[in-house]
Design an enzyme around this catalytic site. Structure first.
Site, PDB file in Angstrom:
ATOM      1  N   ALA A 119       0.545   5.649  55.130  1.00  0.00           N
ATOM      2  CA  ALA A 119       1.841   5.465  55.776  1.00  0.00           C
ATOM      3  C   ALA A 119       1.972   4.100  56.444  1.00  0.00           C
ATOM      4  O   ALA A 119       3.023   3.449  56.354  1.00  0.00           O
ATOM      5  CB  ALA A 119       2.073   6.581  56.794  1.00  0.00           C
ATOM      6  N   LYS A 149      -7.480  15.702  45.348  1.00  0.00           N
ATOM      7  CA  LYS A 149      -8.085  14.478  45.901  1.00  0.00           C
ATOM      8  C   LYS A 149      -8.444  14.648  47.372  1.00  0.00           C
ATOM      9  O   LYS A 149      -9.405  14.037  47.862  1.00  0.00           O
ATOM     10  CB  LYS A 149      -7.159  13.276  45.683  1.00  0.00           C
ATOM     11  CG  LYS A 149      -5.813  13.347  46.395  1.00  0.00           C
ATOM     12  CD  LYS A 149      -5.817  12.705  47.761  1.00  0.00           C
ATOM     13  CE  LYS A 149      -4.481  12.860  48.455  1.00  0.00           C
ATOM     14  NZ  LYS A 149      -4.457  12.195  49.784  1.00  0.00           N
TER      15      LYS A 149
END
Length: 339
Positions: free
Chosen positions: A143, A195
Protein backbone atom coordinates in the site's frame (compact mmCIF):
# COMPACT_ATOMS: atom_id res chain seq x y z
CA UNK A 1 -19.14 16.08 -7.43
CA UNK A 2 -22.65 15.16 -8.45
CA UNK A 3 -24.13 12.68 -5.98
CA UNK A 4 -24.29 9.89 -8.58
CA UNK A 5 -21.37 10.42 -10.94
CA UNK A 6 -18.30 9.11 -9.09
CA UNK A 7 -16.16 6.70 -11.08
CA UNK A 8 -15.71 4.39 -8.09
CA UNK A 9 -16.85 3.87 -4.52
CA UNK A 10 -14.19 2.16 -2.40
CA UNK A 11 -15.46 0.16 0.58
CA UNK A 12 -12.74 -0.09 3.20
CA UNK A 13 -10.55 2.78 4.43
CA UNK A 14 -7.57 0.79 5.67
CA UNK A 15 -4.11 1.14 4.15
CA UNK A 16 -4.78 -0.72 0.89
CA UNK A 17 -8.27 0.67 0.32
CA UNK A 18 -6.96 4.18 0.87
CA UNK A 19 -4.01 3.57 -1.46
CA UNK A 20 -6.29 2.34 -4.24
CA UNK A 21 -8.64 5.29 -3.73
CA UNK A 22 -5.68 7.68 -3.96
CA UNK A 23 -4.49 5.96 -7.15
CA UNK A 24 -7.91 6.23 -8.79
CA UNK A 25 -8.27 9.88 -7.78
CA UNK A 26 -4.75 10.65 -8.96
CA UNK A 27 -5.83 9.37 -12.37
CA UNK A 28 -8.36 12.21 -12.45
CA UNK A 29 -11.43 10.23 -11.36
CA UNK A 30 -14.01 11.23 -8.77
CA UNK A 31 -13.72 8.63 -6.00
CA UNK A 32 -15.70 8.04 -2.81
CA UNK A 33 -13.93 6.29 0.08
CA UNK A 34 -16.16 4.75 2.76
CA UNK A 35 -15.09 3.38 6.13
CA UNK A 36 -17.13 1.76 8.89
CA UNK A 37 -15.81 4.06 11.65
CA UNK A 38 -17.24 7.61 11.39
CA UNK A 39 -14.52 8.99 13.66
CA UNK A 40 -11.81 7.54 11.42
CA UNK A 41 -13.47 9.01 8.33
CA UNK A 42 -13.79 12.39 10.05
CA UNK A 43 -10.07 12.29 10.85
CA UNK A 44 -9.23 11.46 7.25
CA UNK A 45 -11.39 14.35 6.07
CA UNK A 46 -9.79 16.75 8.51
CA UNK A 47 -6.21 15.71 7.77
CA UNK A 48 -6.73 14.97 4.04
CA UNK A 49 -4.38 12.03 4.47
CA UNK A 50 -4.36 8.64 6.20
CA UNK A 51 -1.77 9.53 8.82
CA UNK A 52 -2.02 6.15 10.58
CA UNK A 53 -1.15 4.04 7.53
CA UNK A 54 0.04 6.36 4.75
CA UNK A 55 1.60 9.47 6.28
CA UNK A 56 2.83 12.20 3.94
CA UNK A 57 0.56 11.11 1.08
CA UNK A 58 -2.04 13.87 0.65
CA UNK A 59 -5.45 13.05 -0.77
CA UNK A 60 -6.18 14.37 -4.27
CA UNK A 61 -9.05 16.86 -4.44
CA UNK A 62 -11.20 14.29 -6.26
CA UNK A 63 -11.08 11.82 -3.34
CA UNK A 64 -14.21 12.26 -1.23
CA UNK A 65 -14.64 10.77 2.26
CA UNK A 66 -18.00 9.31 3.29
CA UNK A 67 -19.19 7.62 6.48
CA UNK A 68 -22.78 7.08 5.32
CA UNK A 69 -23.00 3.79 3.44
CA UNK A 70 -26.21 4.69 1.61
CA UNK A 71 -24.67 7.86 0.21
CA UNK A 72 -21.43 6.10 -0.69
CA UNK A 73 -23.14 3.32 -2.63
CA UNK A 74 -25.43 5.75 -4.44
CA UNK A 75 -22.43 7.70 -5.70
CA UNK A 76 -21.19 5.12 -8.23
CA UNK A 77 -22.20 1.94 -10.01
CA UNK A 78 -18.63 0.66 -9.61
CA UNK A 79 -17.89 -0.69 -6.13
CA UNK A 80 -14.39 -1.69 -5.04
CA UNK A 81 -14.36 -3.78 -1.85
CA UNK A 82 -11.10 -3.77 0.12
CA UNK A 83 -11.78 -5.50 3.43
CA UNK A 84 -10.22 -8.51 5.22
CA UNK A 85 -11.32 -11.84 3.78
CA UNK A 86 -12.99 -13.01 7.00
CA UNK A 87 -15.56 -10.17 6.80
CA UNK A 88 -15.94 -10.16 3.00
CA UNK A 89 -19.27 -12.01 2.94
CA UNK A 90 -20.66 -9.98 5.81
CA UNK A 91 -19.82 -6.73 4.03
CA UNK A 92 -21.43 -7.89 0.77
CA UNK A 93 -24.61 -8.87 2.56
CA UNK A 94 -24.63 -5.44 4.20
CA UNK A 95 -24.26 -3.51 0.95
CA UNK A 96 -26.52 -5.62 -1.28
CA UNK A 97 -29.85 -3.87 -0.49
CA UNK A 98 -28.18 -0.46 -0.85
CA UNK A 99 -26.47 -0.97 -4.21
CA UNK A 100 -27.68 0.71 -7.38
CA UNK A 101 -29.55 -1.48 -9.91
CA UNK A 102 -26.67 -1.04 -12.38
CA UNK A 103 -23.97 -1.86 -9.81
CA UNK A 104 -20.79 -3.74 -10.66
CA UNK A 105 -18.48 -5.16 -8.00
CA UNK A 106 -14.70 -5.61 -7.90
CA UNK A 107 -12.61 -6.64 -4.91
CA UNK A 108 -8.97 -6.35 -3.94
CA UNK A 109 -9.43 -8.65 -0.93
CA UNK A 110 -6.98 -11.55 -0.94
CA UNK A 111 -7.95 -14.81 0.68
CA UNK A 112 -10.70 -17.38 0.97
CA UNK A 113 -13.88 -17.52 3.01
CA UNK A 114 -13.20 -18.16 6.68
CA UNK A 115 -13.84 -21.74 7.84
CA UNK A 116 -15.17 -23.03 4.48
CA UNK A 117 -12.20 -22.20 2.25
CA UNK A 118 -14.52 -21.12 -0.57
CA UNK A 119 -13.30 -18.78 -3.28
CA UNK A 120 -14.56 -15.23 -2.84
CA UNK A 121 -16.39 -15.48 -6.18
CA UNK A 122 -18.65 -18.11 -4.60
CA UNK A 123 -19.21 -15.90 -1.56
CA UNK A 124 -20.06 -12.97 -3.83
CA UNK A 125 -22.49 -14.97 -5.96
CA UNK A 126 -24.26 -16.28 -2.87
CA UNK A 127 -24.56 -12.79 -1.41
CA UNK A 128 -25.34 -10.80 -4.57
CA UNK A 129 -26.88 -13.22 -7.06
CA UNK A 130 -25.86 -14.27 -10.55
CA UNK A 131 -26.56 -11.09 -12.52
CA UNK A 132 -24.08 -8.55 -11.16
CA UNK A 133 -20.73 -8.34 -12.99
CA UNK A 134 -17.82 -9.35 -10.77
CA UNK A 135 -14.09 -8.68 -10.95
CA UNK A 136 -10.96 -9.11 -8.88
CA UNK A 137 -7.62 -7.30 -8.85
CA UNK A 138 -4.55 -8.93 -7.37
CA UNK A 139 -0.80 -8.71 -7.55
CA UNK A 140 2.37 -7.46 -5.85
CA UNK A 141 1.16 -4.27 -4.21
CA UNK A 142 2.36 -2.81 -0.94
CA UNK A 143 0.00 0.00 0.00
CA UNK A 144 2.72 2.51 0.89
CA UNK A 145 4.48 2.16 -2.46
CA UNK A 146 1.23 2.28 -4.41
CA UNK A 147 0.07 5.40 -2.58
CA UNK A 148 3.46 7.05 -3.12
CA UNK A 149 3.08 6.57 -6.87
CA UNK A 150 5.97 4.13 -7.19
CA UNK A 151 5.78 1.80 -10.23
CA UNK A 152 3.39 -1.10 -9.60
CA UNK A 153 1.71 -3.78 -11.74
CA UNK A 154 -1.32 -5.99 -11.03
CA UNK A 155 -3.62 -8.51 -12.68
CA UNK A 156 -7.33 -7.99 -13.29
CA UNK A 157 -9.92 -10.67 -14.03
CA UNK A 158 -13.67 -10.36 -14.48
CA UNK A 159 -16.78 -12.30 -15.36
CA UNK A 160 -17.73 -9.48 -17.74
CA UNK A 161 -15.43 -8.23 -20.51
CA UNK A 162 -16.95 -4.75 -20.61
CA UNK A 163 -16.40 -4.38 -16.87
CA UNK A 164 -12.81 -5.62 -17.26
CA UNK A 165 -12.14 -3.06 -19.99
CA UNK A 166 -13.68 -0.25 -17.93
CA UNK A 167 -11.67 -1.17 -14.84
CA UNK A 168 -8.45 -1.39 -16.79
CA UNK A 169 -9.07 2.10 -18.15
CA UNK A 170 -9.93 3.48 -14.70
CA UNK A 171 -6.94 1.99 -12.90
CA UNK A 172 -4.18 1.98 -15.48
CA UNK A 173 -1.70 4.85 -15.32
CA UNK A 174 1.18 4.81 -17.78
CA UNK A 175 3.45 6.62 -15.33
CA UNK A 176 3.13 4.30 -12.35
CA UNK A 177 0.34 1.70 -12.34
CA UNK A 178 0.18 -1.04 -14.98
CA UNK A 179 -2.92 -3.24 -15.08
CA UNK A 180 -2.80 -6.55 -16.96
CA UNK A 181 -6.09 -8.19 -17.88
CA UNK A 182 -6.37 -11.95 -17.39
CA UNK A 183 -9.36 -14.18 -18.26
CA UNK A 184 -8.55 -16.64 -15.45
CA UNK A 185 -10.98 -15.52 -12.73
CA UNK A 186 -10.19 -18.48 -10.47
CA UNK A 187 -6.42 -18.27 -10.75
CA UNK A 188 -6.19 -14.55 -10.04
CA UNK A 189 -8.21 -15.07 -6.84
CA UNK A 190 -6.33 -18.13 -5.66
CA UNK A 191 -2.81 -16.74 -5.98
CA UNK A 192 -3.51 -13.99 -3.46
CA UNK A 193 -4.61 -16.51 -0.82
CA UNK A 194 -1.87 -19.11 -1.17
CA UNK A 195 0.97 -16.57 -1.29
CA UNK A 196 0.06 -15.37 2.21
CA UNK A 197 0.60 -18.87 3.56
CA UNK A 198 3.94 -19.35 1.83
CA UNK A 199 5.10 -15.91 3.02
CA UNK A 200 4.64 -17.04 6.62
CA UNK A 201 6.81 -20.04 5.81
CA UNK A 202 9.48 -17.85 4.20
CA UNK A 203 9.48 -15.66 7.28
CA UNK A 204 9.83 -18.70 9.53
CA UNK A 205 12.80 -19.90 7.50
CA UNK A 206 14.54 -16.55 7.79
CA UNK A 207 13.64 -16.26 11.46
CA UNK A 208 15.29 -19.61 12.12
CA UNK A 209 18.33 -18.38 10.21
CA UNK A 210 18.29 -20.81 7.30
CA UNK A 211 19.42 -18.19 4.76
CA UNK A 212 18.68 -17.19 1.18
CA UNK A 213 19.03 -20.65 -0.35
CA UNK A 214 16.32 -22.08 1.89
CA UNK A 215 14.03 -19.09 1.35
CA UNK A 216 14.31 -19.41 -2.42
CA UNK A 217 13.65 -23.15 -2.31
CA UNK A 218 10.58 -22.55 -0.18
CA UNK A 219 9.25 -19.89 -2.58
CA UNK A 220 9.79 -22.21 -5.55
CA UNK A 221 8.10 -25.19 -3.93
CA UNK A 222 5.37 -22.90 -2.65
CA UNK A 223 4.69 -21.84 -6.23
CA UNK A 224 4.40 -25.53 -7.13
CA UNK A 225 1.78 -25.97 -4.38
CA UNK A 226 -0.11 -22.94 -5.64
CA UNK A 227 -0.09 -24.29 -9.20
CA UNK A 228 -1.23 -27.78 -8.16
CA UNK A 229 -4.16 -26.41 -6.20
CA UNK A 230 -5.03 -24.05 -9.03
CA UNK A 231 -5.06 -26.88 -11.56
CA UNK A 232 -7.42 -28.87 -9.34
CA UNK A 233 -9.80 -25.90 -9.21
CA UNK A 234 -9.70 -25.32 -12.97
CA UNK A 235 -7.29 -22.39 -13.08
CA UNK A 236 -4.82 -21.79 -15.92
CA UNK A 237 -1.30 -22.75 -14.75
CA UNK A 238 0.12 -19.80 -16.71
CA UNK A 239 -1.67 -17.41 -14.34
CA UNK A 240 0.64 -18.42 -11.51
CA UNK A 241 3.64 -17.19 -13.49
CA UNK A 242 2.07 -13.73 -13.60
CA UNK A 243 1.43 -10.84 -11.23
CA UNK A 244 -1.24 -12.60 -9.15
CA UNK A 245 0.96 -15.66 -8.69
CA UNK A 246 4.74 -15.47 -8.83
CA UNK A 247 4.76 -11.67 -8.62
CA UNK A 248 2.78 -11.46 -5.41
CA UNK A 249 4.53 -14.52 -3.97
CA UNK A 250 8.04 -13.11 -4.42
CA UNK A 251 7.07 -9.71 -3.05
CA UNK A 252 5.37 -11.08 0.05
CA UNK A 253 8.09 -13.62 0.81
CA UNK A 254 11.08 -11.29 0.48
CA UNK A 255 10.18 -7.84 1.82
CA UNK A 256 9.59 -6.92 5.44
CA UNK A 257 6.70 -4.65 4.52
CA UNK A 258 4.78 -7.95 4.41
CA UNK A 259 2.94 -8.60 7.67
CA UNK A 260 2.78 -12.31 6.82
CA UNK A 261 6.55 -12.50 6.41
CA UNK A 262 7.23 -10.56 9.63
CA UNK A 263 4.76 -12.77 11.48
CA UNK A 264 6.59 -15.87 10.26
CA UNK A 265 9.96 -14.42 11.22
CA UNK A 266 8.77 -13.92 14.79
CA UNK A 267 7.57 -17.53 14.91
CA UNK A 268 10.92 -18.70 13.54
CA UNK A 269 12.65 -16.76 16.30
CA UNK A 270 10.61 -18.59 18.93
CA UNK A 271 7.71 -16.24 19.61
CA UNK A 272 4.29 -17.83 20.15
CA UNK A 273 1.45 -17.25 17.67
CA UNK A 274 -0.64 -14.93 19.82
CA UNK A 275 2.28 -12.72 20.82
CA UNK A 276 3.44 -12.46 17.21
CA UNK A 277 -0.04 -11.42 16.05
CA UNK A 278 -0.25 -8.80 18.78
CA UNK A 279 3.16 -7.41 17.89
CA UNK A 280 2.19 -7.03 14.21
CA UNK A 281 -0.81 -4.96 15.31
CA UNK A 282 -2.78 -5.38 12.06
CA UNK A 283 -4.60 -8.28 10.42
CA UNK A 284 -2.25 -11.10 9.38
CA UNK A 285 -4.32 -12.55 6.54
CA UNK A 286 -2.08 -15.57 6.19
CA UNK A 287 -3.02 -16.86 9.63
CA UNK A 288 -6.60 -17.52 8.57
CA UNK A 289 -5.62 -18.26 4.97
CA UNK A 290 -3.49 -21.18 6.11
CA UNK A 291 -6.49 -22.94 7.61
CA UNK A 292 -8.65 -22.10 4.60
CA UNK A 293 -6.11 -23.18 1.97
CA UNK A 294 -5.51 -26.42 3.85
CA UNK A 295 -9.25 -27.10 3.91
CA UNK A 296 -9.49 -26.42 0.17
CA UNK A 297 -6.53 -28.69 -0.56
CA UNK A 298 -8.06 -31.53 1.46
CA UNK A 299 -11.39 -31.09 -0.31
CA UNK A 300 -9.75 -31.44 -3.73
CA UNK A 301 -7.20 -34.07 -2.73
CA UNK A 302 -4.16 -31.89 -3.38
CA UNK A 303 -1.00 -32.53 -1.36
CA UNK A 304 0.50 -29.28 -0.04
CA UNK A 305 3.28 -30.19 2.41
CA UNK A 306 4.49 -26.63 3.06
CA UNK A 307 0.96 -25.47 3.81
CA UNK A 308 0.46 -28.48 6.08
CA UNK A 309 3.57 -27.78 8.14
CA UNK A 310 2.69 -24.11 8.52
CA UNK A 311 -0.77 -25.19 9.68
CA UNK A 312 0.84 -27.47 12.26
CA UNK A 313 2.84 -24.52 13.63
CA UNK A 314 -0.07 -22.07 13.69
CA UNK A 315 -2.84 -24.32 14.97
CA UNK A 316 -1.24 -27.38 16.57
CA UNK A 317 1.68 -25.90 18.48
CA UNK A 318 4.46 -27.44 16.41
CA UNK A 319 7.85 -25.76 16.65
CA UNK A 320 8.87 -23.84 13.49
CA UNK A 321 12.30 -25.47 13.31
CA UNK A 322 10.75 -28.91 13.70
CA UNK A 323 8.31 -28.13 10.88
CA UNK A 324 11.18 -27.06 8.63
CA UNK A 325 13.11 -30.24 9.39
CA UNK A 326 10.00 -32.30 8.59
CA UNK A 327 9.92 -30.73 5.12
CA UNK A 328 13.64 -31.28 4.59
CA UNK A 329 13.29 -34.90 5.67
CA UNK A 330 10.57 -35.83 3.17
CA UNK A 331 11.27 -38.70 0.77
CA UNK A 332 13.21 -37.97 -2.44
CA UNK A 333 10.96 -36.95 -5.33
CA UNK A 334 10.93 -35.89 -8.96
CA UNK A 335 10.75 -32.08 -9.00
CA UNK A 336 7.88 -32.26 -11.49
CA UNK A 337 5.77 -34.67 -9.44
CA UNK A 338 2.29 -33.74 -8.27
CA UNK A 339 3.14 -34.00 -4.56
Amino acid sequence: MNQRNASMTVIGAGSYGTALAITLARNGHEVVLWGHDPEHIATLERDRCNAAFLPDVPFPDTLHLESDLVTALAASRNILVVVPSHVFGEVLRQIKPLMRPDARLVWATKGLEAETGRLLQDVAREALGDQIPLAVISGPTFAKELAAGLPTAISLASTDQTFADDLQQLLHCGKSFRVYSNPDFIGVQLGGAVKNVIAIGAGMSDGIGFGANARTALITRGLAEMSRLGAALGADPATFMGMAGLGDLVLTCTDNQSRNRRFGMMLGQGMDVQSAQEKIGQVVEGYRNTKEVRELAHRFGVEMPITEEIYQVLYCGKNAREAALTLLGRARKDERSSH
